[in-house]
Design a protein around this motif. Structure first.
Motif, PDB file in Angstrom:
ATOM      1  N   HIS A 117      64.151  -3.597   5.902  1.00 39.26           N
ATOM      2  CA  HIS A 117      63.836  -4.652   4.933  1.00 39.26           C
ATOM      3  C   HIS A 117      64.147  -4.233   3.498  1.00 39.26           C
ATOM      4  CE1 HIS A 117      62.061  -7.864   7.400  1.00 39.26           C
ATOM      5  NE2 HIS A 117      61.975  -6.876   8.265  1.00 39.26           N
ATOM      6  N   THR A 118      64.185  -2.938   3.245  1.00 39.69           N
ATOM      7  CA  THR A 118      64.500  -2.491   1.885  1.00 39.69           C
ATOM      8  C   THR A 118      65.975  -2.766   1.556  1.00 39.69           C
ATOM      9  OG1 THR A 118      62.781  -0.844   2.118  1.00 39.69           O
ATOM     10  CG2 THR A 118      64.317  -0.520   0.305  1.00 39.69           C
TER      11      THR A 118
ATOM     12  N   THR B  23      57.977  -3.077  12.006  1.00 37.93           N
ATOM     13  CA  THR B  23      58.205  -1.689  12.441  1.00 37.93           C
ATOM     14  C   THR B  23      57.287  -0.702  11.731  1.00 37.93           C
ATOM     15  OG1 THR B  23      60.496  -2.126  12.991  1.00 37.93           O
ATOM     16  CG2 THR B  23      59.947   0.164  12.492  1.00 37.93           C
ATOM     17  N   VAL B  24      57.166  -0.862  10.412  1.00 32.00           N
ATOM     18  CA  VAL B  24      56.382   0.118   9.650  1.00 32.00           C
ATOM     19  C   VAL B  24      54.910   0.027  10.042  1.00 32.00           C
ATOM     20  CG1 VAL B  24      55.712   0.848   7.336  1.00 32.00           C
ATOM     21  CG2 VAL B  24      58.069   0.141   7.773  1.00 32.00           C
TER      22      VAL B  24
ATOM     23  N   ASP C   5      48.079  -9.951  10.676  1.00 38.57           N
ATOM     24  CA  ASP C   5      49.405 -10.546  10.467  1.00 38.57           C
ATOM     25  C   ASP C   5      49.254 -12.061  10.499  1.00 38.57           C
ATOM     26  OD1 ASP C   5      52.516  -9.132  11.015  1.00 38.57           O
ATOM     27  OD2 ASP C   5      52.320 -11.318  10.888  1.00 38.57           O
TER      28      ASP C   5
ATOM     29  N   LYS D 181      52.717 -11.625  16.911  1.00 41.30           N
ATOM     30  CA  LYS D 181      52.865 -10.164  16.740  1.00 41.30           C
ATOM     31  C   LYS D 181      51.859  -9.356  17.564  1.00 41.30           C
ATOM     32  CE  LYS D 181      55.947 -10.668  13.525  1.00 41.30           C
ATOM     33  NZ  LYS D 181      57.137  -9.977  13.164  1.00 41.30           N
TER      34      LYS D 181
ATOM     35  N   CYS E 206      51.702  -2.891   4.747  1.00 40.00           N
ATOM     36  CA  CYS E 206      53.068  -2.684   5.255  1.00 40.00           C
ATOM     37  C   CYS E 206      53.856  -3.978   5.160  1.00 40.00           C
ATOM     38  CB  CYS E 206      53.017  -2.194   6.699  1.00 40.00           C
ATOM     39  SG  CYS E 206      51.968  -0.752   6.924  1.00 40.00           S
ATOM     40  N   ILE E 207      53.760  -4.655   4.021  1.00 40.29           N
ATOM     41  CA  ILE E 207      54.429  -5.950   3.837  1.00 40.29           C
ATOM     42  C   ILE E 207      55.247  -5.972   2.536  1.00 40.29           C
ATOM     43  CG2 ILE E 207      54.053  -8.450   3.559  1.00 40.29           C
ATOM     44  CD1 ILE E 207      51.238  -7.885   4.950  1.00 40.29           C
TER      45      ILE E 207
ATOM     46  N   VAL F 134      52.388   0.916   1.368  1.00 45.38           N
ATOM     47  CA  VAL F 134      53.653   1.318   1.987  1.00 45.38           C
ATOM     48  C   VAL F 134      54.746   0.302   1.654  1.00 45.38           C
ATOM     49  CG1 VAL F 134      54.734   2.127   4.123  1.00 45.38           C
ATOM     50  CG2 VAL F 134      52.242   2.200   3.919  1.00 45.38           C
TER      51      VAL F 134
ATOM     52  N   VAL G 197      57.200  -2.411  -0.115  1.00 48.91           N
ATOM     53  CA  VAL G 197      57.928  -2.376  -1.401  1.00 48.91           C
ATOM     54  C   VAL G 197      57.877  -3.774  -2.009  1.00 48.91           C
ATOM     55  CG1 VAL G 197      60.201  -2.073  -2.444  1.00 48.91           C
ATOM     56  CG2 VAL G 197      59.432  -0.494  -0.656  1.00 48.91           C
TER      57      VAL G 197
ATOM     58  N   THR H 109      52.904   5.729  -0.501  1.00 55.80           N
ATOM     59  CA  THR H 109      53.681   6.725   0.240  1.00 55.80           C
ATOM     60  C   THR H 109      55.156   6.363   0.246  1.00 55.80           C
ATOM     61  OG1 THR H 109      53.705   8.031   2.288  1.00 55.80           O
ATOM     62  CG2 THR H 109      53.483   5.654   2.550  1.00 55.80           C
TER      63      THR H 109
ATOM     64  N   PHE I  71      58.586   7.447   2.381  1.00 54.29           N
ATOM     65  CA  PHE I  71      59.021   8.119   3.607  1.00 54.29           C
ATOM     66  C   PHE I  71      57.838   8.837   4.283  1.00 54.29           C
ATOM     67  CE2 PHE I  71      61.825  11.278   5.965  1.00 54.29           C
ATOM     68  CZ  PHE I  71      62.327  10.329   6.837  1.00 54.29           C
TER      69      PHE I  71
ATOM     70  N   ARG J  87      63.707  -3.598  14.952  1.00 54.87           N
ATOM     71  CA  ARG J  87      64.890  -2.977  14.376  1.00 54.87           C
ATOM     72  C   ARG J  87      66.144  -3.438  15.126  1.00 54.87           C
ATOM     73  NH1 ARG J  87      62.595  -2.206  10.055  1.00 54.87           N
ATOM     74  NH2 ARG J  87      62.654  -0.204   8.958  1.00 54.87           N
TER      75      ARG J  87
HETATM   76  N1  LIG Z   1      57.315   3.178   1.291  1.00 56.28           N
HETATM   77  C1  LIG Z   1      58.347   3.444   2.055  1.00 56.28           C
HETATM   78  O1  LIG Z   1      58.830   4.589   2.100  1.00 56.28           O
HETATM   79  C2  LIG Z   1      58.964   2.382   2.887  1.00 56.28           C
HETATM   80  C3  LIG Z   1      58.622   1.065   2.709  1.00 56.28           C
HETATM   81  N2  LIG Z   1      59.174   0.077   3.476  1.00 56.28           N
HETATM   82  C4  LIG Z   1      58.716  -1.288   3.225  1.00 56.28           C
HETATM   83  O2  LIG Z   1      57.694  -1.581   4.164  1.00 56.28           O
HETATM   84  C5  LIG Z   1      57.578  -2.997   4.311  1.00 56.28           C
HETATM   85  C6  LIG Z   1      57.480  -3.347   5.788  1.00 56.28           C
HETATM   86  O3  LIG Z   1      58.689  -3.094   6.463  1.00 56.28           O
HETATM   87  P1  LIG Z   1      58.932  -3.684   7.941  1.00 56.28           P
HETATM   88  O4  LIG Z   1      57.804  -3.317   8.836  1.00 56.28           O
HETATM   89  O5  LIG Z   1      60.294  -3.287   8.333  1.00 56.28           O
HETATM   90  O6  LIG Z   1      58.854  -5.249   7.608  1.00 56.28           O
HETATM   91  P2  LIG Z   1      58.648  -6.552   8.509  1.00 56.28           P
HETATM   92  O7  LIG Z   1      59.069  -7.710   7.688  1.00 56.28           O
HETATM   93  O8  LIG Z   1      59.259  -6.354   9.846  1.00 56.28           O
HETATM   94  O9  LIG Z   1      57.083  -6.618   8.731  1.00 56.28           O
HETATM   95  C7  LIG Z   1      56.212  -7.263   7.845  1.00 56.28           C
HETATM   96  C8  LIG Z   1      55.141  -8.024   8.656  1.00 56.28           C
HETATM   97  O10 LIG Z   1      54.219  -8.571   7.726  1.00 56.28           O
HETATM   98  C9  LIG Z   1      53.834  -9.871   8.170  1.00 56.28           C
HETATM   99  N3  LIG Z   1      53.350 -10.606   6.991  1.00 56.28           N
HETATM  100  C10 LIG Z   1      54.078 -11.215   6.016  1.00 56.28           C
HETATM  101  N4  LIG Z   1      53.265 -11.737   5.079  1.00 56.28           N
HETATM  102  C11 LIG Z   1      51.990 -11.452   5.470  1.00 56.28           C
HETATM  103  C12 LIG Z   1      50.705 -11.711   4.911  1.00 56.28           C
HETATM  104  N5  LIG Z   1      50.553 -12.374   3.762  1.00 56.28           N
HETATM  105  N6  LIG Z   1      49.596 -11.258   5.574  1.00 56.28           N
HETATM  106  C13 LIG Z   1      49.740 -10.585   6.746  1.00 56.28           C
HETATM  107  N7  LIG Z   1      50.945 -10.298   7.322  1.00 56.28           N
HETATM  108  C14 LIG Z   1      52.039 -10.735   6.695  1.00 56.28           C
HETATM  109  C15 LIG Z   1      55.083 -10.437   8.816  1.00 56.28           C
HETATM  110  O11 LIG Z   1      54.762 -11.467   9.740  1.00 56.28           O
HETATM  111  C16 LIG Z   1      55.657  -9.192   9.500  1.00 56.28           C
HETATM  112  O12 LIG Z   1      55.157  -9.054  10.825  1.00 56.28           O
HETATM  113  C17 LIG Z   1      58.785  -3.590   3.559  1.00 56.28           C
HETATM  114  O13 LIG Z   1      58.325  -3.996   2.279  1.00 56.28           O
HETATM  115  C18 LIG Z   1      59.727  -2.400   3.421  1.00 56.28           C
HETATM  116  O14 LIG Z   1      60.595  -2.569   2.331  1.00 56.28           O
HETATM  117  C19 LIG Z   1      60.014   0.360   4.518  1.00 56.28           C
HETATM  118  C20 LIG Z   1      60.361   1.654   4.763  1.00 56.28           C
HETATM  119  C21 LIG Z   1      59.942   2.750   3.930  1.00 56.28           C
END
Ligand SMILES: NC(=O)C1=CN([C@@H]2O[C@H](COP(=O)(O)OP(=O)(O)OC[C@H]3O[C@@H](n4cnc5c(N)ncnc54)[C@H](O)[C@@H]3O)[C@@H](O)[C@H]2O)C=CC1
Ligand SMILES: N[C@@H](CCC(=O)N[C@@H](CSC=O)C(=O)NCC(=O)O)C(=O)O
Ligand SMILES: [Zn+2]
Ligand SMILES: [Zn+2]
Length: 379
Positions: A48-49, A205-206, A226, A231, A271-272, A295, A297, A320, A322, A372
């Protein structure tokens, strides 16, 4: 025939402008300079990033660029002075570098590395502040120091983890970002203890990797939150024990969770990437000790807020990158854990496509069923 020392022309998905479809182009990839490694990318997943930067909401986003940062491949050639990898090694490019020499790396307090971060944020290589990618002489920016949506890429040597050559690259490419981020948020950043009550906001995934990490750490309850009810079924397989959909409640979600847990959770994870949810994740934590980890972004211009009283009364707000893992040292360890079946990876791969289908792959990624999507990069 060896390609060492030569410019390689290969296919790459170029983001010419924010939000415009990626275009598969013939791109020239220059040979690696001192301290650089050229990698033949075999598989890359979408994160997603990538979509976030592509959308134009990333303050560091530069165009035209080659996105991509969750991948695996084989070293094609190395520049002068590179000693830790050689042609033929199986590797995972690491957007979070680890030089082992800078004050961050030596601090023992963080996985952030300062050596190449300024260059990677500016879309160039550190040596000459130029890109190794071009199209008919026009430079194309790097992204996150990895640019894995290209059949060949050039990275800094401090951004390459050498891994077990037996590991399936179409799976372990995921260990370049999302899965380690969730696991590490629990194990390294929060340090969840056995018996803890954990809340996970967002079950992509996260978030699922957070749940998996929490289960492994011995959490007694893992509450998944969620807005998409589909989910939950899948989340049970990753360790989520209870599901809460904010849409089913009139009260603020933090109050719902406080009521469900006799005063609040021990640990929560956002994780959103939604700043309102970040606030809820902090405020659902138990007075005196609850810790919330950011977590997700959030886009440029977004800010977090809460009453300072939430922190005065003992809640802790952390973030955090990575998952706090030191990339070059610990990605090979994660690959070994996967090979020993101690962590899941295959279960996060829901779609397999090719580089030529990358725009469609992003559409799948935004659909609710996809965790993924892994792209096969070579014909
Ligand atoms: N800090 C880091 O090092 C990293 C951060 N990220 C970030 O982590 C985040 C999550 O990544 P993924 O899991 O791949 O994303 P994803 O989009 O697959 O998962 C997000 C989930 O949040 C749910 N959601 C959306 N709005 C919501 C709300 N208001 N309340 C509850 N649930 C809600 C969605 O239905 C979805 O299941 C992204 O922002 C990504 O950029 C990703 C990798 C590394
Ligand atoms: N350029 C972005 C930074 C977004 C961000 O926070 N990236 C994470 C990794 S997200 C992976 O999918 C990260 O590790 N950040 C630390 C870093 O050094 O970049 C922005 O400015 O919003
Ligand atoms: Zn990512
Ligand atoms: Zn460093």
């Amino acid at each position: 025939m060896s390609t060492e020392g030569q410019v390689i022309t290969c296919k790459a998905a170029v983001a010419w402008e924010p939000n415009k479809p990626l275009v598969i182009e013939d791109v020239q990839v220059a040979p690696p300079q001192a301290g650089e490694v050229r990698i033949k990318i075999l598989f890359t997943a979408l994160c997603h990033t990538d979509a976030y930067t592509w959308s134009g909401k990333d303050p560091e986003g530069l165009f035209p660029c080659i996105l991509g940062h969750e991948a695996a491949g084989i070293v094609e050639s190395v520049g002068e002075g590179v000693t830790e990898v050689q042609p033929g090694d199986h590797v995972i490019p690491c957007y979070q570098a680890e030089c082992r020499e800078c004050k961050f790396c030596k601090s023992g307090k963080t996985n952030l590395c300062g050596k190449v971060r300024a260059a990677t944020g500016a879309g160039v290589m550190m040596n000459d502040r130029k890109s190794r990618f071009s199209i008919n002489g026009k430079p194309i920016y790097h992204f996150m120091g990895t640019s894995t949506f290209s059949q060949y890429t050039v990275v800094h040597d401090v951004s390459v983890a050498k891994i077990d050559p037996q590991a399936p690259l179409d799976k372990v490419c995921l260990l370049g970002c999302g899965v380690p981020t969730g696991l590490g948020a629990v194990w390294n950043t929060a340090k969840v203890e056995p018996g803890s009550i954990v809340a996970v906001f967002g079950l992509g995934t996260v978030g699922l990797a957070v749940a998996e990490g929490a289960k492994a750490a011995g959490a007694s309850r893992v509450i998944g939150i969620d807005i998409d009810p589909k989910k939950f079924d899948r989340a049970k397989n990753f360790g989520v024990t209870e599901f809460v959909n904010p849409k089913d409640h009139d009260k603020p979600i933090q109050q719902v969770l406080v009521d469900l847990t006799d005063g609040g959770v021990d640990y929560s994870f956002e994780c959103i990437g939604n700043v309102s949810v970040m606030r809820a994740a902090l405020e659902c934590c138990h007075k005196g000790w609850g810790t919330s980890v950011i977590v997700g972004v959030a886009a440029s211009g977004q800010e977090i807020s809460t009453r300072p009283f939430q922190l005065v009364t003992g809640r802790v707000w952390k973030g955090t990158a990575f998952g706090g893992f030191k990339s070059r040292s610990q990605v090979p360890w994660l690959v070994d854990k996967y090979m020993k079946k101690e962590i899941k990876v295959d279960e996060y791969v829901t779609h397999n496509m090719t580089l030529g289908e990358i725009n469609e792959a992003f559409r799948y990624m935004h659909g609710g069923d996809c965790l993924r999507c892994v792209l096969k990069m070579q014909d």
